[in-house]
Design a protein around this motif. Sequence first.
Motif, short mmCIF file in Angstrom:
data_model
loop_
_atom_site.label_atom_id
_atom_site.label_comp_id
_atom_site.label_asym_id
_atom_site.label_seq_id
_atom_site.Cartn_x
_atom_site.Cartn_y
_atom_site.Cartn_z
N THR A 62 8.26 -12.06 11.94
CA THR A 62 7.42 -12.63 12.99
C THR A 62 6.74 -11.52 13.76
OG1 THR A 62 8.81 -14.59 13.21
CG2 THR A 62 7.39 -14.05 15.08
N VAL A 63 5.45 -11.68 14.00
CA VAL A 63 4.69 -10.73 14.81
C VAL A 63 4.45 -11.39 16.16
CG1 VAL A 63 2.55 -9.43 15.05
CG2 VAL A 63 3.58 -9.73 12.78
N ALA A 64 5.09 -10.87 17.20
CA ALA A 64 4.96 -11.44 18.54
C ALA A 64 5.06 -10.33 19.58
CB ALA A 64 6.05 -12.48 18.79
N ASN A 65 4.37 -10.52 20.68
CA ASN A 65 4.42 -9.56 21.79
C ASN A 65 3.98 -8.17 21.35
OD1 ASN A 65 5.60 -11.60 23.46
ND2 ASN A 65 7.58 -11.14 22.51
N ARG A 66 2.96 -8.12 20.50
CA ARG A 66 2.43 -6.85 20.01
C ARG A 66 1.02 -6.65 20.55
NH1 ARG A 66 7.63 -7.46 18.40
NH2 ARG A 66 8.23 -5.62 17.24
N ARG A 67 0.58 -5.37 20.59
CA ARG A 67 -0.74 -5.06 21.10
C ARG A 67 -1.47 -4.10 20.16
NH1 ARG A 67 0.37 -8.91 23.24
NH2 ARG A 67 0.53 -9.42 25.45
N LEU A 68 -2.76 -4.37 19.94
CA LEU A 68 -3.56 -3.58 19.02
C LEU A 68 -4.90 -3.23 19.63
CD1 LEU A 68 -3.86 -2.54 15.97
CD2 LEU A 68 -5.21 -4.64 15.65
N THR A 69 -5.25 -1.95 19.58
CA THR A 69 -6.60 -1.47 19.91
C THR A 69 -7.28 -1.10 18.59
OG1 THR A 69 -6.07 -0.63 22.12
CG2 THR A 69 -7.87 0.46 20.96
N ILE A 70 -8.60 -1.31 18.52
CA ILE A 70 -9.35 -0.88 17.35
C ILE A 70 -10.46 0.07 17.79
CG2 ILE A 70 -10.95 -1.58 15.51
CD1 ILE A 70 -9.34 -4.04 15.07
N SER A 71 -10.57 1.20 17.10
CA SER A 71 -11.67 2.14 17.31
C SER A 71 -12.12 2.63 15.95
CB SER A 71 -11.22 3.32 18.18
OG SER A 71 -12.26 4.27 18.32
N LEU A 72 -13.26 2.14 15.50
CA LEU A 72 -13.81 2.53 14.20
C LEU A 72 -15.19 3.12 14.38
CD1 LEU A 72 -12.83 -0.57 11.99
CD2 LEU A 72 -11.56 1.56 12.31
N MET A 73 -15.36 4.33 13.88
CA MET A 73 -16.67 4.97 13.86
C MET A 73 -17.17 4.92 12.42
SD MET A 73 -16.09 8.30 16.30
CE MET A 73 -16.01 8.11 18.08
N MET A 74 -18.44 4.58 12.24
CA MET A 74 -18.94 4.39 10.88
C MET A 74 -20.43 4.67 10.79
SD MET A 74 -18.82 0.22 10.78
CE MET A 74 -17.15 0.20 11.45
N GLN A 75 -20.89 4.97 9.58
CA GLN A 75 -22.30 5.11 9.32
C GLN A 75 -22.95 3.72 9.25
OE1 GLN A 75 -19.99 6.73 7.48
NE2 GLN A 75 -20.33 8.86 8.03
N PRO A 76 -24.26 3.64 9.46
CA PRO A 76 -24.93 2.32 9.41
C PRO A 76 -24.69 1.56 8.12
CG PRO A 76 -26.40 3.97 10.34
CD PRO A 76 -25.19 4.72 9.87
N ILE A 77 -24.68 2.27 6.98
CA ILE A 77 -24.50 1.56 5.71
C ILE A 77 -23.13 0.89 5.63
CG2 ILE A 77 -23.61 3.57 4.44
CD1 ILE A 77 -25.16 2.54 2.01
N ILE A 78 -22.13 1.47 6.29
CA ILE A 78 -20.79 0.86 6.28
C ILE A 78 -20.80 -0.43 7.08
CG2 ILE A 78 -18.35 1.23 6.78
CD1 ILE A 78 -19.55 2.99 4.54
N LEU A 79 -21.53 -0.44 8.20
CA LEU A 79 -21.65 -1.68 8.96
C LEU A 79 -22.37 -2.74 8.12
CD1 LEU A 79 -21.35 -3.37 11.52
CD2 LEU A 79 -23.48 -2.34 12.36
N GLU A 80 -23.40 -2.35 7.39
CA GLU A 80 -24.11 -3.29 6.53
C GLU A 80 -23.18 -3.87 5.46
OE1 GLU A 80 -27.61 -1.43 4.94
OE2 GLU A 80 -28.76 -1.94 6.71
N GLN A 81 -22.38 -3.02 4.88
CA GLN A 81 -21.44 -3.49 3.88
C GLN A 81 -20.41 -4.43 4.48
OE1 GLN A 81 -20.05 0.29 2.44
NE2 GLN A 81 -21.65 0.47 0.90
N MET A 82 -19.99 -4.11 5.69
CA MET A 82 -19.02 -4.96 6.37
C MET A 82 -19.62 -6.33 6.66
SD MET A 82 -17.06 -4.05 9.92
CE MET A 82 -15.75 -5.07 10.57
N LEU A 83 -20.89 -6.36 7.08
CA LEU A 83 -21.56 -7.62 7.36
C LEU A 83 -21.73 -8.48 6.12
CD1 LEU A 83 -24.30 -6.26 9.79
CD2 LEU A 83 -22.57 -7.96 10.38
N ALA A 84 -21.90 -7.83 4.97
CA ALA A 84 -22.15 -8.56 3.73
C ALA A 84 -20.88 -8.97 3.00
CB ALA A 84 -23.00 -7.70 2.79
N LYS A 85 -19.77 -8.31 3.29
CA LYS A 85 -18.55 -8.51 2.53
C LYS A 85 -18.06 -9.96 2.60
CE LYS A 85 -15.20 -6.99 0.02
NZ LYS A 85 -15.47 -6.55 -1.36
N ASN A 86 -17.74 -10.53 1.44
CA ASN A 86 -17.17 -11.87 1.35
C ASN A 86 -17.95 -12.91 2.15
OD1 ASN A 86 -15.26 -10.83 -0.32
ND2 ASN A 86 -13.53 -11.11 1.07
N GLY A 87 -19.26 -12.92 1.97
CA GLY A 87 -20.07 -13.93 2.63
C GLY A 87 -20.15 -13.79 4.13
N GLY A 88 -19.91 -12.59 4.62
CA GLY A 88 -20.03 -12.36 6.06
C GLY A 88 -18.80 -12.77 6.85
#
Length: 425
Positions: free
Chosen positions: A252-278
């Motif tokens: 069980t995952v409970a009472n946990r905390r997550l921060t996300i910090s991702l730096m990426m090139q524009p093409i990686i964002l494009e790929q992320m937007l297109a992946k698996n139908g968006g």
Amino acid sequence: MDTISPGTNNAISSNDSQWEIPNIFCENISDSEHYPADALPSIIQKAVTSYQKYGQQPLPLIACSALANVSLACQTLGNVARDKYLTSPVSLFFLSVANSGERKSQSDYTFSKAIRQWQLDICEQLEPEINSAQTLHNVWSAEKKGILGQIRRNTLIDQPTASLQYDLHQHIANEPTIPIAPVLFFEDTTQEALASHISSGWPSTSLWSDEGALVIGGHSMQTSSTKFIALLNRLWDGKPFTAHRKTSKSFTVANRRLTISLMMQPIILEQMLAKNGGISRQSGFLARSLIAYPKSEMGNRFYQEPPKSIESLPEFHNRLIERLNQPVDLDKNGCRDLPTLNLSAAAKREWISFFNQVESGLKNPKQWRSIKDFASKSAENAARLAALFHLFDGNTVDITAEKMEQAITVIRWHLKETTRILGHQ
């Protein structure tokens, strides 16, 4: 990995929504608004602006890196309540977009090195205690195995087992505790590994990379992106869930905390937007994130010696360490009994005004209609950021109107930035 060819116009459709995937390469970023650094609390502002004069990276890139570190250092110190029903974690997700050569890695290293060193120091300090506790636990496990074996033998020869069962219950109740070492940074990880670790390991962590392709192109994003993104969404919401497994132990995952910090090139964002139908956008993952794609500073970054003002960085780093060292109830059961941060009456008025303004703008094509998914999360992100400012400064009373105004100014910038990058008329 799926890619988008420059110049194409791709669309994501569902029963109730349709978004275009913009060609990031063709996006005109010269009209990006100036980042409101003056809205940041003093210590953060000084660290960001003084380092920018030396490193000369785009200011939003540096600011997002700084705020991600604030989120990671403070996310176990409280939850934030907008009213008696709307209470959430204070963790934030950041996606920073910049071309290769923008010195993303240097900015990331500069602002995260204090937390990374803290992690190394704590792990080193805990190592003897962990080793000793592990030895005791091995002995405990052997004794448990022995009691179970005796119960089986007695059962086979039809001998009583009541006293042995009592001994077993007592033995289990006295299981030695093994201290948990902090693991604050995950990068190239799978959905299963992240979920399994955070369920029983250090309850505060991050998905963090100055090369976002390691995450976006990783195994989980390639083979089970829907499950991985669902996990990230659930951790942002702070809601518990149980992972049931046939071949391994459920957890069980409970009472946990997550921060996300991702730096990426524009093409990686494009790929992320297109992946698996968006899925990254339609699932609400992107909407939970604060996005920046600032204008490049390349061509104007002539060398200069570090200015004296950059000495403000240690104050920022020291404050992060102070927050990490604050006594909190962290164990294998997670971040339990976190205090709830409330908005002062004046801060609540500011928040309500912002909430209502954004809501009205959702149907306006000149405001937020094209990014209504992002806009719908913006009021909560404003409350989270105000809480982080409050915690970072070490305040003990309710969140003030000043902190809320500062947070709203920053979130407004991200809304406009997201409209420029992902919105369409």
